[in-house]
Design an enzyme around this catalytic site. Sequence first.
Site, PDB file in Angstrom:
ATOM      1  CG  HIS A  41     -14.784  -1.271 -28.691  1.00 47.81           C
ATOM      2  ND1 HIS A  41     -15.192  -0.404 -29.247  1.00 47.81           N
ATOM      3  CD2 HIS A  41     -13.518  -1.826 -29.252  1.00 47.81           C
ATOM      4  CE1 HIS A  41     -14.438  -0.005 -30.286  1.00 47.81           C
ATOM      5  NE2 HIS A  41     -13.502  -0.628 -30.328  1.00 47.81           N
ATOM      6  CG  HIS A  52      -6.410   1.781 -27.433  1.00 49.04           C
ATOM      7  ND1 HIS A  52      -5.611   0.833 -28.033  1.00 49.04           N
ATOM      8  CD2 HIS A  52      -7.024   2.441 -28.119  1.00 49.04           C
ATOM      9  CE1 HIS A  52      -5.940   0.913 -29.385  1.00 49.04           C
ATOM     10  NE2 HIS A  52      -6.840   1.954 -29.299  1.00 49.04           N
TER      11      HIS A  52
HETATM   12  P1  2AM Z   1      -9.215   2.638 -32.245  1.00 46.51           P
HETATM   13  O1  2AM Z   1     -10.461   2.533 -31.087  1.00 46.51           O
HETATM   14  O2  2AM Z   1      -7.809   2.969 -31.541  1.00 46.51           O
HETATM   15  O3  2AM Z   1      -9.562   3.250 -33.416  1.00 46.51           O
HETATM   16  C1  2AM Z   1     -13.071  -0.731 -34.661  1.00 46.51           C
HETATM   17  O4  2AM Z   1     -12.579   0.154 -35.484  1.00 46.51           O
HETATM   18  C2  2AM Z   1     -12.014  -0.833 -33.611  1.00 46.51           C
HETATM   19  O5  2AM Z   1     -10.775  -1.469 -34.237  1.00 46.51           O
HETATM   20  C3  2AM Z   1     -11.633   0.081 -32.918  1.00 46.51           C
HETATM   21  O6  2AM Z   1     -11.362   0.133 -31.668  1.00 46.51           O
HETATM   22  C4  2AM Z   1     -10.284   0.484 -33.569  1.00 46.51           C
HETATM   23  O7  2AM Z   1      -9.085   1.176 -32.834  1.00 46.51           O
HETATM   24  C5  2AM Z   1      -9.700  -0.662 -33.969  1.00 46.51           C
HETATM   25  N1  2AM Z   1      -8.883  -0.931 -34.863  1.00 46.51           N
HETATM   26  C6  2AM Z   1      -7.456  -1.449 -35.036  1.00 46.51           C
HETATM   27  N2  2AM Z   1      -6.949  -1.378 -36.360  1.00 46.51           N
HETATM   28  C7  2AM Z   1      -7.820  -0.752 -36.988  1.00 46.51           C
HETATM   29  C8  2AM Z   1      -7.876  -0.570 -38.347  1.00 46.51           C
HETATM   30  N3  2AM Z   1      -6.823  -0.659 -39.161  1.00 46.51           N
HETATM   31  N4  2AM Z   1      -8.951   0.194 -38.824  1.00 46.51           N
HETATM   32  C9  2AM Z   1      -9.892   0.508 -38.228  1.00 46.51           C
HETATM   33  N5  2AM Z   1     -10.241   0.239 -36.883  1.00 46.51           N
HETATM   34  C10 2AM Z   1      -8.836  -0.557 -36.621  1.00 46.51           C
END
Ligand code: 2AM
Length: 176
Positions: free
Chosen positions: A45, A127
Amino acid sequence: MSATRRLFLALWPDTALRAAMVERTERARLVREFGGRRVPAHNLHLTLVFLGNVAAERVDALIDEVGQSTPPGPFTLRLDRFGTFPPARVAWLGAAPVPAALALVEMLIGVACRQGLRIDARSWRPHVTLVRGIDARPSGLLPALDEPIDWAVRDFALIESIPGRPYQVLRTWPVE
Ligand code: 2AM
């Protein structure tokens, strides 16, 4: 203490896009180069706004307010680069943040703030995380992405994260 639900707003790819993301991951041998493990195809996602732990009784109001907001209209994201976030130990597929996508994120941050949620103020970097748990000091160089993926965005979703389960789509809304 009241119950909370871990939520985020995201673009949710269709089956063909998921397959294309997996194919690029494999073709670039990301896991071989960087270590770690691939995010399962069904969980791929692109996060718009991470909401974190939301009090369960606030979720309906959040959904209502998103539904009453006017999104900026359709847009296309061109996923054309690989990258890593070394502190988070992830490798990803990214896109330039086109204006309509930024407007959608701003709209959603506005809703979240009015709902009393605290949102990470760091600027949004569109991303899709492909690999988690990459080596702390990866030896590989980031491969070039020779065939970008164009993602024609027509809707966005509220997703729930429950440990040990696939992400669950709670609601989707059109972007126009
Ligand atoms: P990531 O893919 O770069 O880990 C669910 O966790 C989604 O929210 C993920 O896509 C994650 O990014 C994003 N996300 C953004 N901020 C976050 C945080 N503080 N903790 C966990 N997930 C975060």
